[in-house]
Design a protein around this motif. Structure first.
Motif, PDB file in Angstrom:
ATOM      1  N   LYS A 269       0.766  -1.247   0.208  1.00  0.00           N
ATOM      2  CA  LYS A 269      -0.042  -0.082  -0.147  1.00  0.00           C
ATOM      3  C   LYS A 269       0.847   1.331   0.009  1.00  0.00           C
ATOM      4  CE  LYS A 269      -3.933  -2.091   2.108  1.00  0.00           C
ATOM      5  NZ  LYS A 269      -4.951  -2.058   3.271  1.00  0.00           N
ATOM      6  N   GLY A 270       2.248   1.239  -0.123  1.00  0.00           N
ATOM      7  CA  GLY A 270       3.053   2.264  -0.294  1.00  0.00           C
ATOM      8  C   GLY A 270       3.827   2.593   0.918  1.00  0.00           C
ATOM      9  N   LYS A 271       3.485   1.991   2.036  1.00  0.00           N
ATOM     10  CA  LYS A 271       4.376   2.345   3.156  1.00  0.00           C
ATOM     11  C   LYS A 271       5.719   1.803   3.260  1.00  0.00           C
ATOM     12  CE  LYS A 271       0.174   2.017   6.262  1.00  0.00           C
ATOM     13  NZ  LYS A 271      -0.531   1.313   7.505  1.00  0.00           N
ATOM     14  N   SER A 272       6.654   2.653   3.848  1.00  0.00           N
ATOM     15  CA  SER A 272       8.093   2.070   3.894  1.00  0.00           C
ATOM     16  C   SER A 272       8.212   1.089   5.067  1.00  0.00           C
ATOM     17  CB  SER A 272       8.844   3.512   4.437  1.00  0.00           C
ATOM     18  OG  SER A 272       8.525   3.898   5.794  1.00  0.00           O
ATOM     19  N   LEU A 273       9.365   0.479   5.020  1.00  0.00           N
ATOM     20  CA  LEU A 273       9.666  -0.772   5.866  1.00  0.00           C
ATOM     21  C   LEU A 273       9.628  -0.128   7.187  1.00  0.00           C
ATOM     22  CD1 LEU A 273      10.096  -3.617   6.345  1.00  0.00           C
ATOM     23  CD2 LEU A 273      12.591  -3.047   5.836  1.00  0.00           C
ATOM     24  N   GLN A 274      10.319   1.100   7.335  1.00  0.00           N
ATOM     25  CA  GLN A 274      10.261   1.526   8.649  1.00  0.00           C
ATOM     26  C   GLN A 274       8.971   2.015   9.250  1.00  0.00           C
ATOM     27  OE1 GLN A 274      12.692   5.172   9.070  1.00  0.00           O
ATOM     28  NE2 GLN A 274      12.248   5.632  11.074  1.00  0.00           N
ATOM     29  N   GLN A 275       7.914   2.719   8.511  1.00  0.00           N
ATOM     30  CA  GLN A 275       6.676   2.862   8.806  1.00  0.00           C
ATOM     31  C   GLN A 275       6.043   1.440   9.441  1.00  0.00           C
ATOM     32  OE1 GLN A 275       5.660   4.977   5.040  1.00  0.00           O
ATOM     33  NE2 GLN A 275       4.411   6.585   6.697  1.00  0.00           N
ATOM     34  N   VAL A 276       5.865   0.669   8.424  1.00  0.00           N
ATOM     35  CA  VAL A 276       5.554  -0.806   8.750  1.00  0.00           C
ATOM     36  C   VAL A 276       5.771  -1.320   9.922  1.00  0.00           C
ATOM     37  CG1 VAL A 276       5.287  -3.028   8.088  1.00  0.00           C
ATOM     38  CG2 VAL A 276       4.988  -1.341   6.291  1.00  0.00           C
ATOM     39  N   THR A 277       7.140  -1.381  10.303  1.00  0.00           N
ATOM     40  CA  THR A 277       7.945  -1.877  11.489  1.00  0.00           C
ATOM     41  C   THR A 277       7.106  -1.100  12.793  1.00  0.00           C
ATOM     42  OG1 THR A 277       9.810  -2.741  10.196  1.00  0.00           O
ATOM     43  CG2 THR A 277       9.965  -2.241  12.677  1.00  0.00           C
ATOM     44  N   GLU A 278       7.294   0.401  12.636  1.00  0.00           N
ATOM     45  CA  GLU A 278       6.971   1.116  13.743  1.00  0.00           C
ATOM     46  C   GLU A 278       5.491   0.871  13.981  1.00  0.00           C
ATOM     47  OE1 GLU A 278       8.059   5.165  12.546  1.00  0.00           O
ATOM     48  OE2 GLU A 278       9.989   4.670  13.236  1.00  0.00           O
ATOM     49  N   GLU A 279       4.699   0.749  13.118  1.00  0.00           N
ATOM     50  CA  GLU A 279       2.949   0.686  13.317  1.00  0.00           C
ATOM     51  C   GLU A 279       2.816  -0.593  13.711  1.00  0.00           C
ATOM     52  OE1 GLU A 279       1.170   1.308   9.509  1.00  0.00           O
ATOM     53  OE2 GLU A 279       1.716   3.446   9.516  1.00  0.00           O
ATOM     54  N   MET A 280       3.433  -1.824  13.352  1.00  0.00           N
ATOM     55  CA  MET A 280       3.280  -3.275  13.832  1.00  0.00           C
ATOM     56  C   MET A 280       3.702  -3.185  15.367  1.00  0.00           C
ATOM     57  SD  MET A 280       2.501  -5.316  11.318  1.00  0.00           S
ATOM     58  CE  MET A 280       3.310  -6.867  11.762  1.00  0.00           C
ATOM     59  N   GLY A 281       4.793  -2.653  15.871  1.00  0.00           N
ATOM     60  CA  GLY A 281       5.247  -2.629  17.168  1.00  0.00           C
ATOM     61  C   GLY A 281       5.265  -4.324  17.736  1.00  0.00           C
ATOM     62  N   MET A 282       5.663  -5.027  16.708  1.00  0.00           N
ATOM     63  CA  MET A 282       5.999  -6.276  16.992  1.00  0.00           C
ATOM     64  C   MET A 282       7.139  -6.782  15.944  1.00  0.00           C
ATOM     65  SD  MET A 282       2.605  -8.482  18.099  1.00  0.00           S
ATOM     66  CE  MET A 282       1.579  -7.859  16.677  1.00  0.00           C
ATOM     67  N   VAL A 283       7.900  -7.760  16.477  1.00  0.00           N
ATOM     68  CA  VAL A 283       8.981  -8.460  15.473  1.00  0.00           C
ATOM     69  C   VAL A 283       8.310  -8.927  14.215  1.00  0.00           C
ATOM     70  CG1 VAL A 283      10.800 -10.079  15.220  1.00  0.00           C
ATOM     71  CG2 VAL A 283      10.503  -8.708  17.415  1.00  0.00           C
ATOM     72  N   ILE A 284       9.080  -8.290  13.162  1.00  0.00           N
ATOM     73  CA  ILE A 284       8.908  -8.989  11.852  1.00  0.00           C
ATOM     74  C   ILE A 284       9.848 -10.112  11.415  1.00  0.00           C
ATOM     75  CG2 ILE A 284       8.100  -8.438   9.456  1.00  0.00           C
ATOM     76  CD1 ILE A 284       7.337  -5.625  10.265  1.00  0.00           C
ATOM     77  N   GLU A 285       9.753 -11.171  11.720  1.00  0.00           N
ATOM     78  CA  GLU A 285      10.780 -12.253  11.574  1.00  0.00           C
ATOM     79  C   GLU A 285      11.407 -12.364  10.306  1.00  0.00           C
ATOM     80  OE1 GLU A 285      12.505 -13.448  13.935  1.00  0.00           O
ATOM     81  OE2 GLU A 285      11.267 -13.978  15.620  1.00  0.00           O
ATOM     82  N   GLY A 286      10.094 -12.146   9.199  1.00  0.00           N
ATOM     83  CA  GLY A 286      10.551 -12.682   7.691  1.00  0.00           C
ATOM     84  C   GLY A 286      11.534 -11.592   7.083  1.00  0.00           C
ATOM     85  N   VAL A 287      11.611 -10.379   7.875  1.00  0.00           N
ATOM     86  CA  VAL A 287      12.619  -9.385   7.262  1.00  0.00           C
ATOM     87  C   VAL A 287      13.916  -9.678   7.379  1.00  0.00           C
ATOM     88  CG1 VAL A 287      13.390  -6.918   7.430  1.00  0.00           C
ATOM     89  CG2 VAL A 287      11.062  -7.295   7.737  1.00  0.00           C
ATOM     90  N   ASN A 288      14.485 -10.110   8.662  1.00  0.00           N
ATOM     91  CA  ASN A 288      15.877 -10.842   8.689  1.00  0.00           C
ATOM     92  C   ASN A 288      15.985 -11.877   8.144  1.00  0.00           C
ATOM     93  OD1 ASN A 288      16.683  -8.584  10.312  1.00  0.00           O
ATOM     94  ND2 ASN A 288      15.921  -9.245  12.180  1.00  0.00           N
ATOM     95  N   THR A 289      14.984 -12.758   8.158  1.00  0.00           N
ATOM     96  CA  THR A 289      15.055 -14.240   7.451  1.00  0.00           C
ATOM     97  C   THR A 289      15.466 -13.979   5.929  1.00  0.00           C
ATOM     98  OG1 THR A 289      13.527 -15.072   9.140  1.00  0.00           O
ATOM     99  CG2 THR A 289      13.584 -16.291   7.089  1.00  0.00           C
ATOM    100  N   THR A 290      14.656 -13.113   5.137  1.00  0.00           N
ATOM    101  CA  THR A 290      14.963 -12.647   3.956  1.00  0.00           C
ATOM    102  C   THR A 290      16.296 -12.614   3.596  1.00  0.00           C
ATOM    103  OG1 THR A 290      12.795 -11.638   3.679  1.00  0.00           O
ATOM    104  CG2 THR A 290      14.529 -11.185   1.899  1.00  0.00           C
ATOM    105  N   LYS A 291      17.261 -11.882   4.306  1.00  0.00           N
ATOM    106  CA  LYS A 291      18.818 -11.712   4.017  1.00  0.00           C
ATOM    107  C   LYS A 291      19.217 -13.148   4.156  1.00  0.00           C
ATOM    108  CE  LYS A 291      22.379  -8.636   4.895  1.00  0.00           C
ATOM    109  NZ  LYS A 291      23.524  -9.875   4.777  1.00  0.00           N
ATOM    110  N   ALA A 292      18.863 -13.681   5.325  1.00  0.00           N
ATOM    111  CA  ALA A 292      19.690 -14.887   5.612  1.00  0.00           C
ATOM    112  C   ALA A 292      19.388 -15.828   4.511  1.00  0.00           C
ATOM    113  CB  ALA A 292      18.787 -15.585   6.913  1.00  0.00           C
ATOM    114  N   VAL A 293      18.088 -15.969   3.967  1.00  0.00           N
ATOM    115  CA  VAL A 293      17.897 -17.140   3.079  1.00  0.00           C
ATOM    116  C   VAL A 293      18.519 -16.856   1.786  1.00  0.00           C
ATOM    117  CG1 VAL A 293      16.163 -18.312   1.844  1.00  0.00           C
ATOM    118  CG2 VAL A 293      15.799 -17.812   4.409  1.00  0.00           C
TER     119      VAL A 293
END
Length: 336
Positions: A269-293
């Protein structure tokens, strides 16, 4: 009655602890947050993580690790990946003080940032073998928000120690929550982490305005990537087509209860990753996992175009629509 300590009072830890307590077991739920302890013990709620849910009144919370694990048979860690080592060190100290050996299970779905180690590998490095009789993982299609409402749920309990897996299976299973066992700890952990990447992509497609055709194609082709990387890393192929694999992939990739899916939805919907992370207020495991994989795909020489596309969006600021267009414009090939 089995004595169980659950470490981590987030949504999933609380739901699992509540399930075991409802089954009549002696369950202690550990959290470092004293306010959370008081709320769970006095009001029988955990409003931050499971709003509107009422917990069984026999579930006891504590912020004292020593009390949490005293005389328990099973310790179940359900903390975010980034907290696994810190909590495991506290656990190891308490186990050593008590000269106590436990079945050590976890229900965290991710890979360590930097080292890319699986959760059981991290725990094994922090908790000496003398204090753990077995390592076990709980995975499969299971959103805490549905489990706490007693929606029908089936999970997979993976371990090379069948007796340990069966003890946890018996402790958790009831008329609405059914646990199966398997022997593939590696595959169960790996596929549990991989599906979080797909969930981000799936949410992003919906955020962009695409529909279920796009989601179905994404999930199906993602299975190929999961299969190929799993084979390269030593996972048992059958695990992919069971609850720990395709089951978890479907529920995480299709449900707004998944925080990874919601993160992708926000990006679409056009939000930045920082916006999404701040709004969620919880860990988004898939972000770090993406780099690892993404790095795994290079290391093991596995073609993973969907993972690469998500990586480019998250880490190289590639526009989402461009990433989708590039995926669709790849050279035509057979499904094999």
């Amino acid at each position: 009655m089995t004595k169980i300590a659950v470490l981590g009072a987030g949504s999933w830890g609380t739901a699992l602890a509540n399930t075991a307590a409802e089954n009549g077991h002696d369950v202690r739920l550990w959290t470092h947050n004293l306010n959370q302890v008081e709320e769970i013990n006095q009001q029988h709620t955990n409003s931050k993580y499971l709003p509107h849910a009422t917990l069984v009144d026999t579930l006891v919370a504590t912020n004292d690790m020593f009390l949490a694990i005293e005389n328990v048979e099973i310790v179940l860690s359900v903390v975010p990946t980034k907290a696994v080592r810190e909590v495991a060190k506290k656990l190891a100290t308490a186990l050593e003080e008590q000269a106590h050996t436990v079945i050590l299970a976890h229900a965290t779905k991710g890979l360590e940032q930097g080292s890319y180690k699986r959760i059981s590998e991290m725990i094994a490095e922090e908790v000496p073998e003398a204090y753990r009789s077995a390592l076990v993982v709980i995975s499969g299609p299971s959103h805490a928000e549905d489990v706490i409402k007693h929606d029908l749920t089936a999970v997979s309990i993976g371990s090379s120690d069948e007796s340990a897996a069966k003890l946890l299976q018996k402790a958790l299973s009831n008329e609405t929550f059914r646990a199966y066992t398997n022997h593939d700890l590696l595959g169960s952990e790996l596929f549990a982490a991989l599906k979080n990447i797909v969930a981000i992509a799936s949410g992003a497609l919906i955020g962009l305005g695409y529909g279920v055709n796009a989601q179905a194609a994404l999930l199906t082709r993602s299975l190929v990537e999961m299969r190929d990387l799993g084979a390269a890393m030593g996972a048992k192929p059958e695990t992919l087509y069971e609850l720990a694999g395709i089951g978890d992939l479907i529920v995480t990739g299709m449900s707004p209860n998944s925080r990874n899916y919601r993160a992708g939805l926000g990006l679409g919907k056009g939000k930045s990753l920082q916006q999404v992370t701040e709004e969620m207020g919880m860990v988004i495991e898939g972000v770090n996992t993406t780099k690892a994989v993404y790095d795994f795909s290079k290391m093991y020489h596995v073609d993973m175009p969907i993972t690469s596309a998500v990586y480019q969006v998250l880490y190289e600021n590639k526009p989402l629509r461009t990433a989708v267009a590039d995926l669709m414009a790849r050279p035509l090939k057979s499904e094999d």
